[in-house]
Design a protein around this motif. Sequence first.
Motif, PDB file in Angstrom:
ATOM      1  N   LEU A 155       0.850  -1.181   0.000  1.00 49.84           N
ATOM      2  CA  LEU A 155       0.000   0.000   0.000  1.00 49.84           C
ATOM      3  C   LEU A 155       0.895   1.244   0.000  1.00 49.84           C
ATOM      4  N   SER A 156       0.981   1.900  -1.139  1.00 48.87           N
ATOM      5  CA  SER A 156       1.819   3.088  -1.267  1.00 48.87           C
ATOM      6  C   SER A 156       1.058   4.303  -0.762  1.00 48.87           C
ATOM      7  N   LEU A 157       1.564   4.905   0.297  1.00 51.00           N
ATOM      8  CA  LEU A 157       0.918   6.059   0.921  1.00 51.00           C
ATOM      9  C   LEU A 157       1.893   7.230   0.959  1.00 51.00           C
ATOM     10  N   THR A 158       1.350   8.428   1.037  1.00 50.91           N
ATOM     11  CA  THR A 158       2.221   9.575   1.253  1.00 50.91           C
ATOM     12  C   THR A 158       2.784   9.485   2.672  1.00 50.91           C
ATOM     13  N   THR A 159       3.801  10.277   2.965  1.00 51.02           N
ATOM     14  CA  THR A 159       4.429  10.226   4.291  1.00 51.02           C
ATOM     15  C   THR A 159       3.433  10.464   5.409  1.00 51.02           C
ATOM     16  N   MET A 160       2.586  11.503   5.285  1.00 48.80           N
ATOM     17  CA  MET A 160       1.647  11.807   6.355  1.00 48.80           C
ATOM     18  C   MET A 160       0.503  10.808   6.405  1.00 48.80           C
ATOM     19  N   GLU A 161       0.090  10.293   5.257  1.00 48.69           N
ATOM     20  CA  GLU A 161      -0.945   9.247   5.270  1.00 48.69           C
ATOM     21  C   GLU A 161      -0.416   8.025   6.007  1.00 48.69           C
ATOM     22  N   HIS A 162       0.835   7.676   5.733  1.00 48.95           N
ATOM     23  CA  HIS A 162       1.452   6.518   6.383  1.00 48.95           C
ATOM     24  C   HIS A 162       1.549   6.734   7.896  1.00 48.95           C
ATOM     25  N   ARG A 163       2.011   7.905   8.303  1.00 55.17           N
ATOM     26  CA  ARG A 163       2.157   8.185   9.731  1.00 55.17           C
ATOM     27  C   ARG A 163       0.807   8.166  10.433  1.00 55.17           C
ATOM     28  N   LEU A 164      -0.207   8.721   9.780  1.00 54.73           N
ATOM     29  CA  LEU A 164      -1.536   8.753  10.379  1.00 54.73           C
ATOM     30  C   LEU A 164      -2.117   7.352  10.498  1.00 54.73           C
ATOM     31  N   VAL A 185       1.042  12.917  15.347  1.00 57.92           N
ATOM     32  CA  VAL A 185       1.278  12.582  13.936  1.00 57.92           C
ATOM     33  C   VAL A 185       1.967  13.738  13.210  1.00 57.92           C
ATOM     34  N   TRP A 186       1.420  14.929  13.402  1.00 57.52           N
ATOM     35  CA  TRP A 186       1.995  16.094  12.720  1.00 57.52           C
ATOM     36  C   TRP A 186       3.069  16.794  13.554  1.00 57.52           C
ATOM     37  N   GLY A 187       3.041  16.560  14.878  1.00 63.90           N
ATOM     38  CA  GLY A 187       3.975  17.268  15.747  1.00 63.90           C
ATOM     39  C   GLY A 187       3.650  18.747  15.842  1.00 63.90           C
ATOM     40  N   ASP A 188       2.382  19.079  15.629  1.00 57.39           N
ATOM     41  CA  ASP A 188       1.953  20.469  15.603  1.00 57.39           C
ATOM     42  C   ASP A 188       0.586  20.568  16.253  1.00 57.39           C
ATOM     43  N   ALA A 189       0.527  21.226  17.404  1.00 55.36           N
ATOM     44  CA  ALA A 189      -0.732  21.279  18.156  1.00 55.36           C
ATOM     45  C   ALA A 189      -1.807  22.095  17.470  1.00 55.36           C
ATOM     46  N   LEU A 196      -6.614  17.268   8.750  1.00 54.40           N
ATOM     47  CA  LEU A 196      -6.869  15.924   9.259  1.00 54.40           C
ATOM     48  C   LEU A 196      -8.001  15.265   8.482  1.00 54.40           C
ATOM     49  N   SER A 197      -9.071  15.990   8.232  1.00 54.36           N
ATOM     50  CA  SER A 197     -10.221  15.427   7.514  1.00 54.36           C
ATOM     51  C   SER A 197      -9.839  14.951   6.119  1.00 54.36           C
ATOM     52  N   VAL A 198      -9.008  15.725   5.433  1.00 57.95           N
ATOM     53  CA  VAL A 198      -8.571  15.338   4.094  1.00 57.95           C
ATOM     54  C   VAL A 198      -7.770  14.043   4.142  1.00 57.95           C
ATOM     55  N   HIS A 199      -6.871  13.921   5.098  1.00 53.64           N
ATOM     56  CA  HIS A 199      -6.057  12.706   5.201  1.00 53.64           C
ATOM     57  C   HIS A 199      -6.909  11.489   5.558  1.00 53.64           C
ATOM     58  N   ILE A 200      -7.889  11.699   6.443  1.00 54.34           N
ATOM     59  CA  ILE A 200      -8.789  10.596   6.788  1.00 54.34           C
ATOM     60  C   ILE A 200      -9.568  10.162   5.555  1.00 54.34           C
ATOM     61  N   ARG A 201     -10.055  11.126   4.790  1.00 58.07           N
ATOM     62  CA  ARG A 201     -10.811  10.809   3.578  1.00 58.07           C
ATOM     63  C   ARG A 201      -9.948  10.032   2.577  1.00 58.07           C
ATOM     64  N   ARG A 202      -8.700  10.440   2.428  1.00 54.47           N
ATOM     65  CA  ARG A 202      -7.794   9.744   1.521  1.00 54.47           C
ATOM     66  C   ARG A 202      -7.515   8.320   1.985  1.00 54.47           C
ATOM     67  N   LEU A 203      -7.321   8.155   3.294  1.00 56.89           N
ATOM     68  CA  LEU A 203      -7.075   6.808   3.811  1.00 56.89           C
ATOM     69  C   LEU A 203      -8.284   5.911   3.602  1.00 56.89           C
ATOM     70  N   ARG A 204      -9.459   6.444   3.841  1.00 59.15           N
ATOM     71  CA  ARG A 204     -10.666   5.645   3.624  1.00 59.15           C
ATOM     72  C   ARG A 204     -10.786   5.223   2.160  1.00 59.15           C
ATOM     73  N   ALA A 205     -10.423   6.130   1.266  1.00 61.24           N
ATOM     74  CA  ALA A 205     -10.480   5.790  -0.167  1.00 61.24           C
ATOM     75  C   ALA A 205      -9.505   4.674  -0.509  1.00 61.24           C
ATOM     76  N   ARG A 206      -8.437   4.570   0.280  1.00 60.51           N
ATOM     77  CA  ARG A 206      -7.417   3.562  -0.006  1.00 60.51           C
ATOM     78  C   ARG A 206      -7.714   2.209   0.636  1.00 60.51           C
ATOM     79  N   ILE A 207      -8.289   2.211   1.856  1.00 62.17           N
ATOM     80  CA  ILE A 207      -8.377   0.947   2.594  1.00 62.17           C
ATOM     81  C   ILE A 207      -9.792   0.440   2.847  1.00 62.17           C
ATOM     82  N   GLU A 208     -10.794   1.304   2.785  1.00 62.79           N
ATOM     83  CA  GLU A 208     -12.149   0.866   3.114  1.00 62.79           C
ATOM     84  C   GLU A 208     -12.792   0.124   1.932  1.00 62.79           C
ATOM     85  N   PRO A 209     -13.513  -0.970   2.180  1.00 61.31           N
ATOM     86  CA  PRO A 209     -14.271  -1.625   1.108  1.00 61.31           C
ATOM     87  C   PRO A 209     -15.285  -0.659   0.493  1.00 61.31           C
ATOM     88  N   ASP A 210     -15.913   0.172   1.339  1.00 59.88           N
ATOM     89  CA  ASP A 210     -16.843   1.202   0.878  1.00 59.88           C
ATOM     90  C   ASP A 210     -16.527   2.481   1.655  1.00 59.88           C
TER      91      ASP A 210
END
Length: 232
Positions: A155-164, A185-189, A196-210
């Motif tokens: 599963l090829s992910l961007t650096t932040m997608e992978h860390r998240l 994850v970001w080291g930034d409060a 965060l929402s964008v990264h979650i959406r991208r991860l779901r597109a990569r790993i979720e069946p739906d």
Amino acid sequence: MGPGTAYDVLVVDDEESLAASTVEYFQAFGLRAAHTGTAEGAEAFLAASTARVVLLDINLPGMNGFELCRRIRRRADTPIVFLSARESDDDQILALGIGGDDFVRKPCSLAVLLAKVRRVLERLDAAGPDASGYDDGRLRFDPAADRFWLNGIDLSLTTMEHRLLRYLVTHRERALPKQELFEQVWGDAITGDGTLSVHIRRLRARIEPDPERPTYIETLWGRGYLFRSRQS
């Protein structure tokens, strides 16, 4: 620090002056600390934020420390150090038997208490996140290789997608406040919700069946996210 913050220690004690001085002392030595005077308040706190260690008095108004420990243990393995003026060995045996990690009798110097908390935190840091990896037959994570596979394909992910995703998976089955994800994850409060929402959406597109009906990454509205393990 407020709701959603990741704390090092939560002090649960109805002796207001003692709890406040303990928190102030810990903060002076660089620990992120907070306190509440009731078990019910502690449950509300832990629903909105996280604490790596809980210092828990037994005698509390309403629900006592024993019952709170049992409730915490049903959903998390957060280290719990009991604080009590009780001198009975039976109390100590019960506290440790229901999941307490240590038992400290009051009065106890703040220096000793700080040393105990630091020792617990050092053990947590040394152990790191769950080193057992994850494999449900569909999604697999190998911590030694620090790689993810989906249906056997790398599963090829961007650096932040992978860390998240790594943080979500290694802290699975635990509510993760947004603030904790920003800091860990970001080291930034002050990372924005949108990032965060964008990264979650991208991860779901990569790993979720739906992706529209996620079964891995659950949204906890107004709080954060939780990674659900799937059955192999």
